[in-house]
Design an enzyme around this catalytic site. Sequence first.
Site, short mmCIF file in Angstrom:
data_model
loop_
_atom_site.label_atom_id
_atom_site.label_comp_id
_atom_site.label_asym_id
_atom_site.label_seq_id
_atom_site.Cartn_x
_atom_site.Cartn_y
_atom_site.Cartn_z
N ILE A 81 28.93 -18.45 17.74
CA ILE A 81 29.22 -19.50 18.72
C ILE A 81 29.09 -20.89 18.07
O ILE A 81 29.85 -21.80 18.36
CB ILE A 81 28.31 -19.36 19.96
CG1 ILE A 81 28.74 -18.12 20.76
CG2 ILE A 81 28.33 -20.61 20.84
CD1 ILE A 81 27.80 -17.73 21.89
N SER A 97 6.94 4.04 5.62
CA SER A 97 7.21 4.97 6.73
C SER A 97 6.38 6.23 6.56
O SER A 97 5.80 6.74 7.53
CB SER A 97 8.70 5.36 6.76
OG SER A 97 9.51 4.22 6.80
N GLY A 145 29.79 -21.54 15.08
CA GLY A 145 30.80 -21.69 14.02
C GLY A 145 30.14 -22.07 12.70
O GLY A 145 29.08 -21.55 12.36
N GLU A 184 6.22 -2.59 11.36
CA GLU A 184 5.56 -1.75 12.38
C GLU A 184 6.47 -0.59 12.81
O GLU A 184 6.56 -0.26 13.98
CB GLU A 184 5.05 -2.59 13.56
CG GLU A 184 3.88 -3.45 13.14
CD GLU A 184 2.98 -3.93 14.26
OE1 GLU A 184 2.87 -3.21 15.29
OE2 GLU A 184 2.38 -4.99 14.09
N ASP A 225 0.92 2.48 17.56
CA ASP A 225 1.51 2.86 18.86
C ASP A 225 1.22 1.81 19.93
O ASP A 225 2.09 1.48 20.73
CB ASP A 225 0.96 4.22 19.32
CG ASP A 225 1.59 5.37 18.55
OD1 ASP A 225 2.69 5.19 18.00
OD2 ASP A 225 0.96 6.45 18.49
N THR A 273 0.53 -0.13 4.40
CA THR A 273 1.66 0.10 3.49
C THR A 273 1.25 -0.01 2.02
O THR A 273 0.47 -0.88 1.65
CB THR A 273 2.78 -0.93 3.79
OG1 THR A 273 3.14 -0.81 5.16
CG2 THR A 273 4.00 -0.70 2.92
N ALA A 309 -3.91 -3.36 6.63
CA ALA A 309 -3.31 -2.92 5.37
C ALA A 309 -3.14 -1.41 5.31
O ALA A 309 -4.09 -0.67 5.01
CB ALA A 309 -4.16 -3.41 4.20
C1 LIG Z 1 7.55 -9.25 6.35
C2 LIG Z 1 6.84 -7.93 6.36
C3 LIG Z 1 5.55 -7.85 6.86
C4 LIG Z 1 4.85 -6.64 6.84
N1 LIG Z 1 3.53 -6.60 7.27
C5 LIG Z 1 2.81 -5.45 7.09
C6 LIG Z 1 1.40 -5.43 7.36
O1 LIG Z 1 0.82 -6.43 7.80
N2 LIG Z 1 0.72 -4.28 7.12
C7 LIG Z 1 1.32 -3.16 6.63
O2 LIG Z 1 0.64 -2.17 6.42
N3 LIG Z 1 2.66 -3.15 6.37
C8 LIG Z 1 3.42 -4.26 6.57
N4 LIG Z 1 4.76 -4.27 6.28
C9 LIG Z 1 5.38 -3.06 5.75
C10 LIG Z 1 6.32 -2.39 6.74
O3 LIG Z 1 5.60 -1.83 7.82
C11 LIG Z 1 7.17 -1.38 5.96
O4 LIG Z 1 8.05 -2.14 5.15
C12 LIG Z 1 7.94 -0.43 6.86
O5 LIG Z 1 7.08 0.43 7.54
C13 LIG Z 1 8.96 0.40 6.07
O6 LIG Z 1 8.35 0.98 4.95
P1 LIG Z 1 9.05 0.83 3.50
O7 LIG Z 1 9.37 -0.61 3.30
O8 LIG Z 1 8.19 1.50 2.51
O9 LIG Z 1 10.44 1.61 3.65
P2 LIG Z 1 10.64 3.17 3.45
O10 LIG Z 1 9.60 3.91 4.19
O11 LIG Z 1 10.81 3.44 2.00
O12 LIG Z 1 12.03 3.38 4.19
C14 LIG Z 1 13.30 3.02 3.58
C15 LIG Z 1 14.41 3.41 4.54
O13 LIG Z 1 14.38 4.84 4.79
C16 LIG Z 1 14.28 5.10 6.18
N5 LIG Z 1 13.46 6.28 6.40
C17 LIG Z 1 12.26 6.60 5.84
N6 LIG Z 1 11.81 7.76 6.34
C18 LIG Z 1 12.72 8.19 7.24
C19 LIG Z 1 12.82 9.33 8.12
N7 LIG Z 1 11.88 10.27 8.13
N8 LIG Z 1 13.92 9.44 8.89
C20 LIG Z 1 14.89 8.49 8.85
N9 LIG Z 1 14.85 7.39 8.06
C21 LIG Z 1 13.78 7.24 7.28
C22 LIG Z 1 13.63 3.86 6.74
O14 LIG Z 1 13.90 3.73 8.13
C23 LIG Z 1 14.27 2.78 5.92
O15 LIG Z 1 15.56 2.50 6.44
C24 LIG Z 1 5.49 -5.47 6.35
C25 LIG Z 1 6.81 -5.55 5.90
C26 LIG Z 1 7.48 -6.76 5.88
C27 LIG Z 1 8.90 -6.80 5.35
#
Ligand SMILES: Cc1cc2nc3c(=O)[nH]c(=O)nc-3n(C[C@H](O)[C@H](O)[C@H](O)COP(=O)(O)OP(=O)(O)OC[C@H]3O[C@@H](n4cnc5c(N)ncnc54)[C@H](O)[C@@H]3O)c2cc1C
Length: 380
Positions: A336, A131, A338, A362, A239, A125, A123
């Site tokens: 493919i 991100s 359709g 990830e 990583d 996020t 956990a």
């Molecule tokens: C089904 C599912 C399972 C998951 N499981 C886990 C889990 O087990 N544990 C956990 O901790 N998290 C989990 N996550 C969370 C996941 O890792 C995040 O959704 C992901 O890292 C993106 O974060 P965010 O959704 O807050 O998007 P944001 O960080 O808000 O990003 C939104 C958009 O902005 C872009 N962006 C952000 N910063 C930059 C930058 N510096 N440069 C360029 N583009 C950027 C992103 O690429 C994206 O397109 C899960 C998500 C999903 C959908």
Amino acid sequence: MDFEHSEEERLFRAAARDFVGSEVIPHAAQWEEEARFPWDTWRQLAELGLCGMSLPAEYGGGGGGKTMLCIATEELAYGSAGLAVAFLVSCGIAMDGICKHGTEEQKNEYIPRCAGGEIAFFALTEPGGGSDVGPMQTRYRPTEDGYSLAGTKTFITNGEESSFGVVLATRAPGAGHRGISAFVIDKDAPGLSTGKKEKKTGQHCSSTTEIVMDDCVIPQQGLLGKEGHGLRIALEAIDRSRVAIAAQALGIARAAYDESVRYAKERQAFGKALGQLQAIQWMIADMSTELEAARLLTYSAASLIDHGDLAIRESAMAKLYASEAAGRICHRAVQIFGGYGYSRDTPVERFSRDQRVTEIYEGTSEMQRWAIARQVLGMK
Ligand SMILES: Cc1cc2nc3c(=O)[nH]c(=O)nc-3n(C[C@H](O)[C@H](O)[C@H](O)COP(=O)(O)OP(=O)(O)OC[C@H]3O[C@@H](n4cnc5c(N)ncnc54)[C@H](O)[C@@H]3O)c2cc1C
């Protein structure tokens, strides 16, 4: 570098493929329809030794490493991407910090539990960001004999099925990266609950939920690694683990490809099989080429990690390429097929839904490109 699997790895892949053929593929569509985690199948996985296979042998694991984890993930994802993500999170990223930074007590407790089939979560996020985890809001404070945690983690894989997991928290919002610590927490800890369950596009048999902590009290032994080292532990775990997402994407893509080849040979149009039409041949050729490139990138990165290299650039390249190639492959598979490709009566529409999130979790594709560029340019 030798990208060929060893004899042991080949035998392991064959056994995993047999298992998926008989125990996963026939049921996967139903698990998705019912959004039901397949506990019976999971217990079989544990009995076969798959859950512990990549964990250290001295604590009851199989000592197999990242290549074995990727093989198992790819094979599981070929049948069910949801089952594969439950597996790669529990046996991969969630256990990484415990295996690398855990005390003897933590390793002796949690590694056998994971190998025995208990499920773990990771956990990091929060609602405010995935991100960029710097502005973390989940807090911890020391108590007389442990810690109290408060906050909400969101999008947590295995939120419902898990019995323990790793949580990242800060001693004060705004304290920066050095304020963040990692904790191993049992799900029955007082003050911890599972919150909102996400209604997702795909991978329905795997739960994705909030983990809510409201004065969640844990003992001192719950601290993972040193206080203030949490973000480093988490980022290293990501990583070392993102290559498993590449393997998951590879498994989904291979399933879409195999279905497409089969259909192109069977389906007739204009008096011949689809596969005799050049437009379809070009799609199959591109799918085959991209699948092979994804396979090479994935297993070369896994092999580097098994040889002690963090392989940040290589595993980011594998995850970026394999997930996006899987997107193109699944898109072509639907084309493919359709009209049938848009129907739930055929599996390719499920593959295209399941693939999408491999470009997001990830680390999004954008974050992978960022990581690769920083490595190439020598930036810290
Ligand atoms: C089904 C599912 C399972 C998951 N499981 C886990 C889990 O087990 N544990 C956990 O901790 N998290 C989990 N996550 C969370 C996941 O890792 C995040 O959704 C992901 O890292 C993106 O974060 P965010 O959704 O807050 O998007 P944001 O960080 O808000 O990003 C939104 C958009 O902005 C872009 N962006 C952000 N910063 C930059 C930058 N510096 N440069 C360029 N583009 C950027 C992103 O690429 C994206 O397109 C899960 C998500 C999903 C959908």
